[in-house]
Structures are given as structure tokens and as C-alpha cells.
Design an enzyme around this catalytic site. Structure first.
Site, mmCIF file in Angstrom:
data_model
loop_
_atom_site.group_PDB
_atom_site.id
_atom_site.type_symbol
_atom_site.label_atom_id
_atom_site.label_comp_id
_atom_site.label_asym_id
_atom_site.label_seq_id
_atom_site.Cartn_x
_atom_site.Cartn_y
_atom_site.Cartn_z
ATOM 1 N N GLU A 275 0.851 -1.315 -0.355
ATOM 2 C CA GLU A 275 0.210 -0.357 0.107
ATOM 3 C C GLU A 275 0.509 1.560 0.186
ATOM 4 O O GLU A 275 0.266 2.408 -0.426
ATOM 5 C CB GLU A 275 -0.658 -0.062 1.490
ATOM 6 N N PHE B 11 -11.950 -6.793 13.662
ATOM 7 C CA PHE B 11 -11.022 -7.560 12.999
ATOM 8 C C PHE B 11 -10.246 -6.130 12.474
ATOM 9 O O PHE B 11 -11.275 -5.964 11.478
ATOM 10 C CB PHE B 11 -10.919 -8.881 12.137
ATOM 11 N N GLN B 12 -9.135 -6.013 11.633
ATOM 12 C CA GLN B 12 -8.806 -5.202 10.614
ATOM 13 C C GLN B 12 -8.609 -4.064 11.035
ATOM 14 O O GLN B 12 -8.827 -2.844 10.646
ATOM 15 C CB GLN B 12 -8.515 -5.704 9.864
ATOM 16 N N LYS C 229 -17.115 -0.652 5.778
ATOM 17 C CA LYS C 229 -17.705 -1.246 5.157
ATOM 18 C C LYS C 229 -19.185 -1.306 4.553
ATOM 19 O O LYS C 229 -19.865 -1.407 2.981
ATOM 20 C CB LYS C 229 -17.535 -3.062 5.232
ATOM 21 N N MET D 8 24.277 8.487 1.494
ATOM 22 C CA MET D 8 24.761 10.086 2.299
ATOM 23 C C MET D 8 24.091 9.529 4.261
ATOM 24 O O MET D 8 25.213 10.606 5.335
ATOM 25 C CB MET D 8 23.308 10.304 2.423
HETATM 26 C C1 LIG Z 1 12.048 5.225 4.990
HETATM 27 C C2 LIG Z 1 14.056 6.501 5.359
HETATM 28 N N1 LIG Z 1 14.320 5.410 6.660
HETATM 29 C C3 LIG Z 1 15.908 6.574 6.496
HETATM 30 C C4 LIG Z 1 16.714 7.030 5.689
HETATM 31 C C5 LIG Z 1 17.416 8.189 6.274
HETATM 32 N N2 LIG Z 1 18.499 7.805 5.186
HETATM 33 C C6 LIG Z 1 18.635 9.146 4.452
HETATM 34 S S1 LIG Z 1 19.598 8.926 3.715
HETATM 35 C C7 LIG Z 1 19.889 7.266 3.618
HETATM 36 C C8 LIG Z 1 20.948 6.576 2.450
HETATM 37 C C9 LIG Z 1 20.944 6.128 1.518
HETATM 38 O O1 LIG Z 1 21.403 5.613 0.821
HETATM 39 P P1 LIG Z 1 21.253 4.886 -0.622
HETATM 40 O O2 LIG Z 1 19.723 4.383 -1.142
HETATM 41 O O3 LIG Z 1 22.071 3.855 -0.779
HETATM 42 O O4 LIG Z 1 21.250 5.958 -1.163
HETATM 43 P P2 LIG Z 1 23.431 6.628 -1.303
HETATM 44 O O5 LIG Z 1 23.189 7.595 -0.281
HETATM 45 O O6 LIG Z 1 24.396 5.786 -1.379
HETATM 46 O O7 LIG Z 1 23.096 6.961 -2.878
HETATM 47 C C10 LIG Z 1 18.871 6.840 4.663
HETATM 48 C C11 LIG Z 1 18.940 5.863 5.740
HETATM 49 C C12 LIG Z 1 15.141 7.969 5.481
HETATM 50 N N3 LIG Z 1 15.535 8.843 4.294
HETATM 51 N N4 LIG Z 1 14.341 7.477 4.325
#
Ligand SMILES: Cc1ncc(C[n+]2csc(CCOP(=O)(O)OP(=O)(O)O)c2C)c(N)n1
Lengths: 564, 164
Positions: free
Chosen positions: A50, A112-113, A162, A477
Site C-alpha cells: 500500500e 478485526f482489521q 464497509k 548519505m
Molecule cells: C524511510 C527512510 N529511512 C531512513 C532514512 C535516512 N536516510 C537518509 S539517506 C539514507 C541512505 C540512503 O542510501 P542509498 O539509498 O543507498 O543512497 P545513497 O545515499 O547511497 O545514494 C538513509 C538511511 C530515510 N531518508 N528514509
């Protein structure tokens, strides 16, 4: 005409001109799914989770300007949708989410749900409704679309028990609704516009700082005309990219944490900042006390609550960006008065000096694939005309910096919430809305795994998306922050046990490509984009140690960037 | 500064939680909140007492106006207004002297004694928040068993009125 609640929903969506509903079935929405089965007007897209339904509807909305529509079941269906709803809320995306609910008689019984969908989504929707009577269903749906698409747009949830979908009622399509407590202002106040004009004509070092509001309000043309009339330097937020042509020489690039040197320096030194459809987000302003310290500020926004929220402004103008820009253009054309040309000339000289730093340079002779290089090649191969969705991380910033968006609604990213997992499902919505267009999803090996199951949806609907995975083996990042601010203690930012993405793509019936030589990048992209009918997963093995520059560290002012 | 904000809101399920949710999500403080339907059954009127800097109060006003169910918002503290709160207070009143003292104080503050038992009194008192505070202070050593305050209701003086 007597219809069941379920039939009313489907008829209403048809009458509203809804093309696609992104959804996933379950007990509470079975009547609605049965009504969908018996018609052809509204096409249902079956996602695999979803969250992806909401992101796909979001991508559809961002790339078309039309509201995205989602249908999910009660309980876990609704909770899975929450991340996507919050993502749309933060970026003011028009969306209507229909959530099934347990029978009215069971509400409150821990049935439920059952979850309190209205309660759970309240803080991340523009508004929400619980429909208690089938007689209110059609007008409630109309209100939902009206609220989602007008003023500052946003997601609206309609929770439908529903039994309401089974009850019968007369239906006719409500052409209009009015809500006494909801009357968004459109026209900017003429006195304020006049004041703004006075400041603009008196400025010696003006900067236009524009955001998602320009894109959402389809005002890119007006913005360009306005900027051209006065030769104003323009910088965009990440949400605002494409609102002003990136290849134009008045464009300074993005501002903020990973903005260009010239944009951040210009904002730090300007004497007038004209903010249009932007909201002074902390990723944009850096240390707020050091933000545009020498500037008077004009702020145009449809949402009064955005004005003077983070930064005190001198001339607030509440109104639609499109209307206010038109008024300003008319006023400027009606007067002979112009700003001090010599001062503006000096200002541009200063900006050219900042530009000469070439803050986005990177090592072009590296034997490793530089992620920036991949985006540059992506730009060339798609002739700057692709729709580009992205996930969140370094790759997102590189896409924003290196893909020069000349048109609005081409850059689709989760700017406000920063939702990893957004890119692929968003690309599905974009591709469905623009079946012939080139659609690229720029992602990382971390983000793509957050909604990887959608490879299956892409197969089912034959969506020829191109996934550009910049695979650096790290949550890049996070790794970058750990390198800069935690003495390279790489706590859980390393991606172990990655799947073989080529085989994975193939397992889902797609084409997978593995690229690990800089010399192969362009040819691979060429080959992928030649596949007009196929989904291609391009796994680029990139330099693990590359960082995003410039960077404004948390707490610093915009002129205190870390440069390459 | 302390502000009294009047809100006219659609009388619908969940309207109250939208306002309360807004305050908790954005970290605004609520000192008191009263809500009841108006002469028009489709509308509820809230009086909300809050504290904050001018910037925060401006944001509170804007954010309240942004809620779809909110019809009108007025900051009563910007003009002349009347503020009233009702308090029911149960005190221990044993022995002639203590009983006399409570009765006397109640008279001075314009209160009414609603309930009398051998050992207790219940006093009803209406006024602005400061007056109610003063009464409690004036009770001094008299043991308070319970207080119930309605929260502040407010209305602007003169022609000014909050209408849909
Ligand atoms: C749902 C979610 N969880 C955690 C984060 C924190 N976060 C920001 S950037 C990042 C790393 C992303 O890694 P990747 O997709 O491999 O991209 P890269 O930075 O290596 O280009 C994380 C964990 C986020 N933005 N969103």
C-alpha cells in the site's frame, strides 16, 4: 438513480474524470472492488504494497497536476499507506485516499482489521472524513477532491465503513460544493504587491528564491517572464527545480544544504530576497540566524501559515503564485522605472566570480564510475527531457545538481519527508500518466530495496521505466555524515549481502544491466533507453567514497559551505 | 503573554481533536479549553487560553484558521473583552469559626454555597481566572478537598462579535 455505496464511489470517480486508482484489496473494500470489476471507466492499478500505491498516486499527481487516487483496505492497508500520505502532505501534493473501514456497528470494538484511520492520519493530511451514511458519500467525496486540489494542495483521507458501501442511495454527481469554513485566497493584496514592487525596483542585489509552489501552481512561464524582465538571478529549492529553466544563464542552481556555491553566496549577500512558493525549510536556510542577513524579504505564498513561520518577512503576500506573478509583471510593464542597472551589473559580476569556483566539479579522470558522471550522461542521453524520480540520499542530491531540468513537473522527489522507497513507485505513476515519455528512477542500493517488490507491478503493467541505481555499497548519505561528523565510524551504513540486481530484475521478467567501467556508462544508457517497451534495471557500481559537495553542515550559515 | 482565543468550529465528531492535535503536534501550550455548541447547532464555540510570544500567537492563529473545520478565529486579548470562569470548590468547614469564615469569604467574592454537610461546604464562584485564584489564596488554612474549574469562556465587548 439508486446505487450501492460501492457503485457510488466508482461512478463518482468516473464522473470526476479519474483515470487511475492505485490500490490493494482487502475485506473492508470488497464491495468497492466488486464495483470496479463491473466497469471499465476507472482503471485500477494493483501495487504490491500500500505504501507504493500512495507513492504511485503521488508521482501521477506531481507529473500531471491532477489529484492522485488511492484505495486501500482497513487496518494494515491504511497503516501501510501512512508513509505515502505523509510524504504527499509534506510536499503539498493533491491526493485522495479512500480507506476501507470495518462495519459502522463494529467501530470502536477492536474489530478485526480495525484501526482509527482518521485519528492516525490526522496530523499528516490536509483534512479527513469518516463517512457515516451513504447519503453523505457523494458530497463527501466531492469535498475531498475540492480540498485536495485547491488552495495549498494536500492529501485528503476518506474513511468508508464497509456497510456504507453496501447501503443504497440515490446518486447524482455533485457538480460543486461549498464549504463555509474553507475559502482559499487567490488574489494577492494589491497594496502588498505595490509595496513589493517598490522594494524590487530599489534593490541593488536581488535574488529570486522559488520553491514547489511555482511548480504546483503551474507558474513556471510567469516566473521566467518576471525574472527575465528584471534580469533577476534565480535559485530553486529541490521542490522548485524545473520551475525555472536550469540551462538559462540567470539560473544559479539549487540552494541550501547541498546547493551551489553561487546560489548560497548570492542568498547570503543579497539585499532583497524574493521568495515565491517556498517555505524556508531548514534544509534550505541552514542556521536561520545567519540566513540572508542583509536582505529585506518578500514572501509570496498561498498558505498564510507559511509566511513568517521560520523567517520574519518584510512584505508578505498571500495569494496564488500564478496570480501574484501576473500582477507583478503587469505592474512592471506599466512603469518606466527600473532598478539601478549599474548596481545590477556589479551584482552579476560578483555572481560570476562565485560561479567561477565551479563548486560541482569532480574527478573526471577517475578509473571508478563517478555518480555525478552517470547523471550527466543520463541528462545527455535523454536530451534533458526525461521525467526523473528519485529516492533519498546522495543519489538524490546528485540528480538534483546534475540533471538540468528546464521544465516543471519533470523532477519528482520526496523533498519534505525524505522518504526512501519513494522513487520506484512514483515512477510507476509518472509512466502511467505519460506512457510514451522517458522515465528514469535515480536510486541507491539502499533505497531501491525499500519498495523493490514493485518490480512485479512494473511487469504486470508493462511500464518501461529505467532504474538508474547508483550502487556505492553504502547508505551513502549516512556514511557521508559519519565520515564528516563521527570520525568515520561507519555504524550500520554498510549494505552487506546485496542481491544480484541483474538476476533480480531478470527474475521479475525485466532486463538487468551491470556497469562497472566509466567507459561503458553512456553506451549502457543508450541501450537501455532504446528499449521503449521494456523495464531496465541499470546497476552502476560507483565510487564508494564519493561525497556530495558543497555541503552546509548542520548549524552553519549558507556561506559556510564545505567545498570539494 | 497570555491570550484568550475564541474559535467557531463545525460541530462535528473529531473537531475538538483536530484543535488539540494541532497544539500538541506543534508544541503550543493549552492552559484551558472549553467547548460547547452555540445557538446554531451546527457550530461549536471554543475558548482557548494559551501563552506564547507574539510570533507563536500569530502562528497559532494562522494554523487554527488553516484547519478546514474552523470557521472563525478571534484573539479576544486584542480588544476589550469579558472573561469568565466558573469554579466549584469543596472545603472542609468544621466548627463554628471555620464555617463562618468560609461563608464570609464566599459572600465577599460573590460566591454561593450550593451544598452544606456537617463537615463540608461547596462554594460556587464565577469570575475571571485571577479572581478564582484569589479566592483560593484567601481561603488560607481552610483545607480544600476538591476544586473543579470550567476553564475560561470569553466574549468581546460591544459591537464586535464572532459569527459564521
Ligand atoms: C524511510 C527512510 N529511512 C531512513 C532514512 C535516512 N536516510 C537518509 S539517506 C539514507 C541512505 C540512503 O542510501 P542509498 O539509498 O543507498 O543512497 P545513497 O545515499 O547511497 O545514494 C538513509 C538511511 C530515510 N531518508 N528514509
Amino acid at each position: 438513480m439508486e446505487l450501492t455505496g460501492a457503485e457510488i464511489i466508482v461512478r463518482f470517480l468516473q464522473d470526476e474524470g479519474v483515470e487511475y486508482v492505485f490500490g490493494y484489496p482487502g475485506g473492508a473494500v470488497l464491495h468497492i472492488y466488486d464495483a470496479i470489476y463491473q466497469q471499465e471507466g476507472v482503471k485500477h492499478v494493483l501495487v504490491r504494497h500500500e505504501q507504493a500505491a500512495t507513492h504511485a498516486a503521488d508521482g501521477y499527481a506531481r507529473s500531471t497536476g491532477k489529484p492522485g487516487v488511492v484505495l486501500v483496505t482497513s487496518g494494515p492497508g491504511a497503516t501501510n499507506a501512512v508513509t505515502g500520505i505523509a510524504t504527499a502532505y509534506m510536499d503539498s501534493i493533491p491526493m485522495v485516499v479512500l480507506t476501507g473501514q470495518v462495519n459502522s456497528s463494529l467501530i470502536g470494538n477492536d474489530a478485526f482489521q480495525e484501526v482509527d484511520s482518521v485519528g492516525i492520519t490526522r496530523p499528516c493530511v490536509k483534512h479527513n472524513f469518516l463517512v457515516k451514511d451513504v447519503a453523505e458519500l457523494a458530497t463527501t467525496l466531492k469535498k475531498a477532491f475540492f480540498i485536495a486540489t485547491t488552495g495549498r494542495p494536500g492529501p485528503v483521507v476518506v474513511d468508508i465503513p464497509k456497510d456504507v458501501t453496501a447501503h443504497r442511495c440515490h446518486y447524482s454527481h455533485p457538480k460543486r460544493v461549498s464549504i463555509r469554513s474553507y475559502n482559499p485566497v487567490v488574489k494577492g493584496h494589491p497594496v502588498q504587491i505595490k509595496k513589493a514592487l517598490g522594494l524590487i525596483l530599489a534593490a541593488k542585489r536581488p535574488v529570486l528564491y522559488t520553491g514547489g509552489g511555482v511548480v504546483l501552481n503551474d507558474s513556471a512561464k510567469q516566473l521566467t517572464e518576471f525574472a527575465k524582465l528584471l534580469r533577476l538571478p534565480v535559485t530553486n529549492t529541490s521542490m522548485g527545480l524545473g520551475g525555472y529553466p536550469a540551462t538559462d544563464d540567470q539560473f544559479l542552481g539549487m540552494l541550501g544544504m547541498h546547493g551551489t556555491y553561487e546560489a548560497n553566496m548570492a542568498v547570503s549577500h543579497c539585499d532583497l530576497l524574493i521568495a515565491i512558493g517556498a517555505r524556508f525549510d531548514d534544509r534550505v536556510t541552514g542556521n536561520i540566524a545567519k540566513f540572508a542577513p542583509r536582505a529585506k524579504i518578500i514572501h509570496v505564498d498561498i498558505d498564510p501559515a507559511s509566511i513568517s513561520k521560520n523567517v520574519k518577512v518584510d512584505v508578505p503576500i498571500v495569494g496564488s503564485v500564478d496570480h501574484v506573478l501576473k500582477e507583478m509583471i503587469n505592474a512592471i510593464q506599466a512603469t518606466e522605472e527600473r532598478a539601478d542597472a549599474a548596481a545590477l551589473g556589479h551584482w552579476w559580476d560578483q555572481i560570476s566570480e562565485w560561479r567561477a569556483k565551479q563548486c560541482l566539479k569532480y574527478d573526471r579522470s577517475s578509473p571508478l564510475i563517478k555518480p555525478q558522471f552517470v547523471i550527466e550522461k543520463l541528462y545527455e542521453v535523454t536530451q534533458g527531457d526525461a521525467f526523473v524520480t528519485s529516492d533519498v540520499g546522495q543519489h538524490q542530491m546528485w540528480a538534483a545538481q546534475f540533471y538540468k531540468f528546464d521544465k516543471p513537473r519533470r523532477w519528482v522527489n520526496s523533498g519534505g519527508l525524505g522518504t526512501m522507497g519513494f522513487g520506484l513507485p512514483a515512477a510507476m505513476g509518472v509512466q502511467l500518466a505519460h506512457p510514451k515519455a522517458a522515465v528514469a528512477c535515480v536510486t541507491g542500493e539502499g533505497s531501491i530495496q525499500m519498495n523493490i517488490q514493485e518490480l512485479s507491478t512494473c511487469m504486470q503493467y508493462q511500464l518501461p521505466i529505467k532504474v538508474i541505481c547508483l550502487n556505492n555499497g553504502y547508505l551513502g548519505m549516512v556514511r557521508q555524515w559519519q565520515e564528516f561528523f563521527y570520525e568515520s565510524r561507519y555504524s550500520h551504513s554498510y549494505m552487506e549481502s546485496l542481491p544480484d540486481f541483474v538476476k533480480l530484475a531478470e527474475a521479475y521478467g525485466h532486463i538487468g544491466m551491470h556497469i562497472n567501467q566509466p567507459g561503458d556508462v553512456e553506451a549502457a544508457l543508450q541501450e537501455a533507453f532504446k528499449q521503449k517497451k521494456r523495464f531496465v534495471f541499470l546497476n552502476f557500481v560507483t565510487d564508494k567514497s564519493e561525497n556530495v559537495y558543497p555541503m552546509v553542515p548542520a548549524g552553519a550559515g549558507l556561506d559556510e559551505m564545505i567545498l570539494v | 503573554m497570555r491570550h484568550i482565543i475564541s474559535i467557531l468550529i463545525e460541530n462535528e465528531a473529531g473537531a475538538l481533536s483536530r484543535v488539540a492535535g494541532l497544539f500538541s503536534a506543534r508544541g503550543y501550550n493549552i492552559e484551558s479549553l472549553t467547548v460547547a455548541p452555540t445557538e446554531d447547532a451546527s457550530l461549536s464555540r471554543m475558548t482557548l487560553v494559551t501563552r506564547g510570544s507574539d510570533d507563536i500567537i500569530e502562528q497559532i492563529n494562522k494554523q487554527l484558521n488553516k484547519l478546514i473545520d474552523v470557521v472563525k478565529v478571534m484573539d479576544l486579548t486584542e480588544g476589550l473583552h469579558i472573561e469568565r470562569e466558573m469554579m466549584l470548590i469543596k472545603v472542609r468547614a468544621e466548627g463554628g469559626e471555620a464555617r463562618e469564615e468560609v461563608k464570609r469569604l464566599s459572600d465577599i467574592f460573590g460566591g454561593r454555597i450550593l451544598d452544606v454537610s456537617e463537615k463540608t461546604y461547596i462554594v460556587e464562584l464565577t469570575g475571571n481566572a485571577r479572581k478564582l485564584d484569589s479566592f483560593i489564596e484567601a481561603l488560607g488554612p481552610v483545607p480544600i478537598l476538591e476544586t473543579v474549574r470550567s476553564g475560561v469562556s470569553g466574549i468581546a465587548r460591544g459591537e464586535k462579535s464572532l459569527q459564521a
